[in-house]
Structures are given as structure tokens and as C-alpha cells.
Design a protein around this motif. Structure first.
Motif, PDB file in Angstrom:
ATOM      1  N   LEU A   1      13.038 145.396 126.331  1.00  0.00           N
ATOM      2  CA  LEU A   1      13.160 144.289 124.955  1.00  0.00           C
ATOM      3  C   LEU A   1      11.566 143.522 124.790  1.00  0.00           C
ATOM      4  O   LEU A   1      11.117 143.553 123.659  1.00  0.00           O
ATOM      5  N   ARG A   2      11.034 143.104 126.120  1.00  0.00           N
ATOM      6  CA  ARG A   2       9.438 142.849 125.889  1.00  0.00           C
ATOM      7  C   ARG A   2       8.493 144.007 125.307  1.00  0.00           C
ATOM      8  O   ARG A   2       7.888 143.264 124.478  1.00  0.00           O
ATOM      9  N   LEU A   3       8.756 144.978 125.642  1.00  0.00           N
ATOM     10  CA  LEU A   3       7.993 146.176 124.928  1.00  0.00           C
ATOM     11  C   LEU A   3       8.283 146.294 123.773  1.00  0.00           C
ATOM     12  O   LEU A   3       7.204 146.540 122.562  1.00  0.00           O
ATOM     13  N   GLN A   4       9.699 146.090 123.156  1.00  0.00           N
ATOM     14  CA  GLN A   4      10.042 146.298 121.877  1.00  0.00           C
ATOM     15  C   GLN A   4       9.228 145.081 120.880  1.00  0.00           C
ATOM     16  O   GLN A   4       8.666 145.082 119.847  1.00  0.00           O
ATOM     17  N   LEU A   5       9.361 143.929 121.564  1.00  0.00           N
ATOM     18  CA  LEU A   5       8.762 142.653 120.890  1.00  0.00           C
ATOM     19  C   LEU A   5       7.132 142.731 120.865  1.00  0.00           C
ATOM     20  O   LEU A   5       6.540 142.622 119.671  1.00  0.00           O
ATOM     21  N   ALA A   6       6.534 143.322 121.919  1.00  0.00           N
ATOM     22  CA  ALA A   6       4.939 143.592 121.767  1.00  0.00           C
ATOM     23  C   ALA A   6       5.062 144.706 120.916  1.00  0.00           C
ATOM     24  O   ALA A   6       3.553 144.550 120.126  1.00  0.00           O
ATOM     25  N   SER A   7       5.653 145.539 120.580  1.00  0.00           N
ATOM     26  CA  SER A   7       5.477 146.441 119.592  1.00  0.00           C
ATOM     27  C   SER A   7       5.726 146.140 118.099  1.00  0.00           C
ATOM     28  O   SER A   7       4.733 146.301 117.410  1.00  0.00           O
ATOM     29  N   LYS A   8       6.361 145.098 118.001  1.00  0.00           N
ATOM     30  CA  LYS A   8       6.444 144.544 116.813  1.00  0.00           C
ATOM     31  C   LYS A   8       5.141 143.493 116.489  1.00  0.00           C
ATOM     32  O   LYS A   8       4.826 143.541 115.256  1.00  0.00           O
ATOM     33  N   ASP A   9       4.780 143.035 117.303  1.00  0.00           N
ATOM     34  CA  ASP A   9       3.372 142.261 117.141  1.00  0.00           C
ATOM     35  C   ASP A   9       2.126 143.115 117.010  1.00  0.00           C
ATOM     36  O   ASP A   9       1.185 142.792 116.392  1.00  0.00           O
ATOM     37  N   ARG A  10       2.114 144.343 117.671  1.00  0.00           N
ATOM     38  CA  ARG A  10       0.786 144.917 117.728  1.00  0.00           C
ATOM     39  C   ARG A  10       1.058 146.408 117.446  1.00  0.00           C
ATOM     40  O   ARG A  10       0.091 147.159 117.147  1.00  0.00           O
ATOM     41  N   GLY A  11       2.167 147.156 117.791  1.00  0.00           N
ATOM     42  CA  GLY A  11       2.182 148.409 118.073  1.00  0.00           C
ATOM     43  C   GLY A  11       2.716 149.200 116.664  1.00  0.00           C
ATOM     44  O   GLY A  11       2.606 150.368 116.747  1.00  0.00           O
ATOM     45  N   ILE A  12       3.381 148.504 115.717  1.00  0.00           N
ATOM     46  CA  ILE A  12       3.943 148.990 114.688  1.00  0.00           C
ATOM     47  C   ILE A  12       2.738 149.732 113.685  1.00  0.00           C
ATOM     48  O   ILE A  12       1.839 149.177 113.266  1.00  0.00           O
TER      49      ILE A  12
END
Length: 647
Positions: free
Chosen positions: A176-187
Motif C-alpha cells: 500500500l505504501r508503494l502504491q501511494l508513492a507510485s501515485k505521487d511519483r511513479g505514474i
């Protein structure tokens, strides 16, 4: 009464004629109610259930109670079995086969559709003809589970306890943390709305589409290109030549990627990836930062190289733009480990840098210690004392001013913005994110000019002191950072201060905001929070502090954004002064350098305002300074590129 025969190994069975059923020892029936229906469940039997090998038990007597004609028939059948006749042997085999232990029937709660509202990560898919439950979050973002019967691969007949267990597991929370980080940076930007597309001409739009098609996964770089092309639209429409210049500018002149092997204190080998993006040298030798952080990749460094090119062009000095670094994380490493890494990094990079070719400066993760190790290896390899690094403790005269200049310049730029709004910075409440060198020097300068900085942040949360930081508190914070202590330690000495875990400071009441942590730290929700906080001006310390969605929200709310390429150009300006003082063998005092820094920041601000006005943007418009800085920097680089031809 019936008596067993003399043969050993006879089957010992007890008959209890209740409702005409035969019940063998150890095979009892129980009834459980599920959903109002009665279901018959067989409990698990042992390996030798129903079979007796004890000969003495075979001679035991059994009592038979007859309660019905069917029971009498069963009694007669049992008599034949015990009699040992041929027909009785066949009947015995049939009874043995019918009395074999059955497997335990597992009692589970069937998957119910309403659970999908509670466990939103759960999705049902068909795998090899059977329905299975998958965790969509873990499947995309999580690590491979060693034993996961309910996450990536689970049956459809899942118990609620299994769902709850997975929902609370550490691996799921990490995903879930990685998903949140992806929403901010990795999409990837292809999934993000290109909100400026409707504002662009076909020619400008084609430039963005070319960049996206060429490097679709470089989200940070594409975001920077979008912002710049949006600002340049009025210029591109008036002069078609600049379209071809822009196409050339957006492709770096040189990208160097290399491996960096090093050995830790335990003797274990590690390999990291090193980069140097030499973006453009139309104005002069490359000059740009060096960043050591796990988030470093080619997309980040290309966007930083482009930003550095325009930032250098806004100054009065002749520098090209570059950026480099590695995904190495110096946090938690010993001095010896950092030294080994820096030496290995320089073993390859020294081929591509030099005082008249490419000059390195510090960035995130690269401070006095790292610059010193890098310079020592560079000097050993080249045999030259002339330095290709700027900002080290003992590398150049007035080197301490370089570390301060970026932060002080940020405050001077903010003062010019406020002056045009007929406001004074004194007494204004200021939020700062980050706690590195830049954030610390911004805090110190704000205190010096009479403002009230109230926050700092790190990777774990943010520190808030409602009373404001003063000189003694600033010294305490600097001592803490030099000892690598977390910001939370501040609250032990100043008990009225608060530290908020896993949060950002943008919802706190403020007049000015100085994001100084990293790129894209201000997202859509942060922009909404900062609007509610009463903020009037955002002065970017970190490069591209705001996401495209945040910029859109701030623009609609008329909040002025001062871009980092202009506001954070103080370090570039002082680097130029340092190099000029060295070539002329001059020495300037700190007061003289500070005076020149104020003049340079005023000049950069005026250039931005003039360029914005030429493109039809009022100086009090929310994006005027962003557009003005992009246009002014681009025009200087473009003119040099046109003069030099297609190179």
C-alpha cells in the motif's frame, strides 16, 4: 447376544440402530447450522479408525437391539459376516468398503459480495477453471509472498479471518505504501491528464507527443517539458525557428550511465548505477548538481538537467546545464563506505568532467563529506589541483557562501515578490519543508529578516513550532542535523513543539510556503490544504516542487508560485562569483558577496517579470513568474544555439 468366531482379525463393529443407520466407532455425525440450513459434517478420522487388530477384542461380546425390520436385516447381515461363510466374506468386503473413513470437510464461510466493500483490494479471477481471490495491490506493487494462501493466490471459499489477516499483514501494508508513492511519483504521464494540451498549437503539441512517444516512462521529465512548452507557446507562435531549437534543446547532448561497484564494511560487494546527464553547453561549460538518493533515475536527472540549463541561463554567467548522481543512499553508511563509493564513482566520471568541461556541485545526499572524497579521488586520478567540483569545505575560497547562497537567495527573491504586492516579509508566518542544507539556510535567513518560520520536515513527518524558530533554536537544529538526529528530538527540549508522523506541513496556517525537500512534494491534496491555510505565495526551493495537478489548483485559486529555476538561482550566481574571484585572484568578504547576491536575485526577478509581461502575463498573475522564468531562460539559450548552428 452374539459371540465372535475363533478367527483373529475379525472386524469389530458396534451397531446402533437409530433411524436405520449403522454407526461405527469413531465415525459420529454432527449437525451445524449455516445460514439457517442444517448441513451434515464428517469430522476427520484417524488412519486406523474402524479397524481393530487386537485378537482379544475380536472375541468380545456385542449387544444388538432390534427396533425395526430394517434393523433385523442388518443384524442378520452382521451374523453372516461373523459366521465366516463365503457369502459372508463378500458381504464383509462390501461393508469394509462402505465404512472407509472420509476426508474431513472443511467448514468455511463462502465469499460474499458485501466483503468487497470492506476489502477493496480483493478481486476474483478464474485460474485453471476455478475462481480464486487475488490481492490487486500486492500483485502489482508488493513483493512475492513466500506463503500466501489468501493474497496473490487464494481459493474463492475464503474465510473472513483470512481476508482480515492479509489486510493487516506487513507485506500488504508495504504494498500500500508503494502504491501511494507510485501515485505521487511513479505514474507514467500517459495516465495523467495533460491539462495544457487544449492550450497548445498543433506544432507545440507535437513536440510534447514526440517526447512522450520517445520516453513514455520518464514521467518527471515529461512533466517538466509540458510546463516549459506551455510557457513558450506565445514565443513559438511568433518565431517558427524556435520550434526547431526547442526540439534540439529537449534532447540531452550526452547521457553517461555506468556501474559503481563498492565494498561495505562487512566485505560484501554492492553495485549501484551512476549517471551524468550533460544537457546543454551552448552558453558555456556544463555545470550542475550531483545527487545520491535511491529515487535517482534517468527521468529525474533529465528533468533536473533541463531545469539547471534554464536556471544557469537566467544568471548573468555563462554556464551550460547538467545533472548527475546515483541511486546510492548515503544514509546509514559509515564514512569508510561512503568514501569507497565516492572513489569508485569518480573512477569512471573523471573521464567526462573538468574545470572547462563539466563542474559538479552538491545536491541531495552530496555534502561536504562526499564532495571531499570525490575531489580527493579526482585529484589523484588527474594529477591536477584545479578543481572540477564546487562547494566542498576546502576546495575554493568562500566555499561556505555557496551552501548559504541558495537559501539566502530564495528569501531575497521572496522579498521582491512581496514588494510588488505591497507587503513586507517581516512578521509573516512561513512553512518550510525539508531539513537539509537548503531548508536550514532558508530558516536562518527568514529569522534574520524578521519572518517567523514554524516548520521543517523529514522523511518520517514534520516538526511544528507554533512559537516560531529563533536564533538559539536554529543553532540547536543545526547541531541535531550535524549529529544525524531525527527532527523528533527537537520536541524533547522544546516541549511545546509537536512532531506529526507521516504528514506534511501544508495544512498549517501560514502566509508563505517554501517547499525545499524534493520534486513533486506538493500534490493535489496538498494544494487544497495550502489554500485553506491562508497562504498567498509559494516560493519553490526544490526543483519542480509542485505536480501539474497542484499547479492547476493553485492557478485557479490565484496563489502566486515562484519557480525554483529563478528563486533558487542564488547558488549558481555565487558559484560564478567564486570562479571569477579565483581567476582574477581576488578575495571578497562575506558582506560583499551577499550584496552582489541581492543584486543578482533582483536582476533575475526583473528578467522574469519583463518576459512574462512581453507574453501578456500580469506580474501579479499566479503563473506569471513561472512563464517569465521559462521564457527568459529559453531565449538566452536559444539565441546561442541559433548562432552556433546545428550542433
Amino acid at each position: 447376544m452374539l459371540h465372535g468366531g475363533e478367527r483373529g482379525g475379525y472386524l469389530a463393529a458396534e451397531m446402533d440402530l437409530l433411524g436405520g443407520q449403522v454407526r461405527s466407532p469413531g465415525n459420529h455425525h454432527h449437525h451445524h447450522g449455516l445460514g439457517g440450513a442444517v448441513e451434515e459434517i464428517d469430522l476427520e478420522m484417524g488412519a486406523a479408525a474402524g479397524v481393530v487388530d487386537d485378537a482379544s477384542f475380536a472375541r468380545a461380546a456385542f449387544a444388538v437391539v432390534s427396533s425395526s425390520p430394517e434393523a433385523s436385516a442388518n443384524q442378520q447381515a452382521m451374523h453372516h459376516v461373523l459366521d465366516g461363510s463365503p457369502s459372508s466374506q463378500e458381504l464383509s468386503a462390501q461393508l469394509l468398503s462402505s465404512d472407509k473413513p472420509r476426508k474431513k470437510k472443511k467448514v468455511v464461510k463462502k465469499w460474499r459480495d458485501e466483503w468487497a466493500d470492506t476489502y477493496k483490494w480483493a478481486c476474483v479471477q478464474m485460474v485453471e477453471g476455478s475462481s480464486r481471490i487475488f490481492c490487486s495491490v500486492c500483485k502489482e506493487y508488493g513483493r512475492k509472498h513466500r506463503r500466501n494462501p489468501y493474497g496473490n493466490e487464494g481459493s474463492r471459499n475464503m474465510q473472513m479471518s483470512a481476508l482480515e489477516e492479509h489486510n493487516n499483514s506487513l507485506l500488504h501494508k508495504e504494498a500500500l505504501r508503494l502504491q501511494l508513492a507510485s501515485k505521487d511519483r511513479g505514474i507514467t504521464l500517459l495516465e495523467r491528464p495533460i491539462y495544457i494540451k487544449a492550450l497548445l498549437s498543433k506544432s507545440a503539441e507535437s513536440i510534447i507527443e514526440t517526447v512522450i512517444r520517445r520516453d513514455p516512462h520518464e514521467s518527471e521529465y515529461i512533466q517538466a517539458v509540458q510546463e516549459i512548452v506551455h510557457s513558450l507557446e506565445p514565443v513559438l507562435s511568433k518565431n517558427i525557428q524556435y520550434l526547431h531549437v526547442l526540439e534540439s534543446l529537449l534532447e540531452p547532448e550526452r547521457v553517461i550511465i555506468f556501474r559503481v561497484p563498492w565494498v561495505d564494511d562487512k566485505g560484501e560487494k554492492h553495485v549501484n548505477r551512476g549517471f551524468r546527464v550533460q544537457f546543454n553547453q551552448a552558453l558555456g561549460p556544463y555545470k550542475g548538481g550531483l545527487r545520491f538518493h535511491p529515487s535517482v533515475n534517468l527521468s529525474v536527472l533529465k528533468f533536473l538537467g533541463l531545469e539547471q540549463t534554464l536556471k544557469n541561463a537566467l544568471s548573468t554567467f555563462s554556464f551550460g546545464g547538467a545533472e548527475g548522481g546515483s541511486d546510492f543512499d548515503p544514509k546509514g553508511k559509515s564514512d569508510t563506505e561512503v568514501m569507497r563509493f565516492c572513489q569508485s564513482f569518480m573512477d569512471e566520471l573523471f573521464h567526462h568532467i573538468g574545470p572547462n568541461q563539466d563542474t559538479l556541485t552538491g545536491d541531495i545526499g552530496v555534502g561536504f563529506r562526499e564532495l571531499g572524497y570525490l575531489y580527493g579521488q579526482y585529484r589523484r586520478l588527474t594529477g591536477e589541483f584545479e578543481c572540477a567540483l564546487v562547494g566542498g569545505r576546502n576546495l575554493l575560497a568562500n566555499s561556505n557562501l555557496h551552501a548559504e547562497a541558495a537559501g539566502h537567495g530564495l528569501v531575497y527573491y521572496a522579498k521582491h515578490v512581496l514588494a510588488d504586492l505591497n507587503r513586507d516579509i517581516k512578521g509573516l508566518r512561513c512553512l518550510i519543508s525539508g531539513s537539509g542544507k537548503l531548508a536550514m539556510h532558508v530558516m536562518e535567513k527568514l529569522i534574520a529578516v524578521g519572518a517567523v518560520p514554524v516548520s521543517l520536515s523529514d522523511s518520517k513527518g514534520f516538526l511544528l513550532d507554533d512559537e516560531g524558530f529563533d536564533g538559539s533554536k536554529a543553532m540547536f537544529l543545526k547541531d541535531m542535523k550535524s549529529q544525524q538526529k531525527p527532527l523528533r528530538e527537537y520536541t524533547r527540549r522544546y516541549v511545546r513543539a509537536k512532531y506529526f508522523d507521516d504528514a506534511r506541513p501544508w495544512g498549517e496556517k501560514c502566509d508563505l510556503a517554501f517547499p525545499c525537500a524534493t520534486q513533486n512534494e506538493l500534490n493535489h491534496s496538498d494544494a487544497l490544504a495550502i489554500i485553506s491555510s491562508g497562504c498567498h505565495v509559494i516560493v519553490e526551493g526544490s526543483d519542480m516542487s509542485c505536480t501539474a495537478e497542484a499547479i492547476d489548483v493553485l492557478r485557479k485559486s490565484k496563489i502566486i508560485v515562484a519557480p525554483s529555476k529563478a528563486a533558487n538561482a542564488g547558488g549558481v550566481a555565487v558559484s560564478g562569483l567564486e570562479m571569477a574571484s579565483k581567476s582574477n585572484q581576488m578575495h571578497w568578504t562575506g558582506e560583499e558577496v551577499d550584496t552582489k547576491l541581492q543584486e543578482l536575485m533582483r536582476d533575475i526577478y526583473q528578467k522574469s517579470v519583463a518576459a512574462a509581461a512581453a507574453c501578456g502575463h500580469s506580474k501579479d498573475g499566479p503563473e506569471a513568474l513561472v512563464h517569465g522564468a521559462n521564457v527568459a531562460g529559453f531565449l538566452r539559450v536559444a539565441q546561442a544555439m541559433l548562432e552556433q548552428g546545428c550542433v
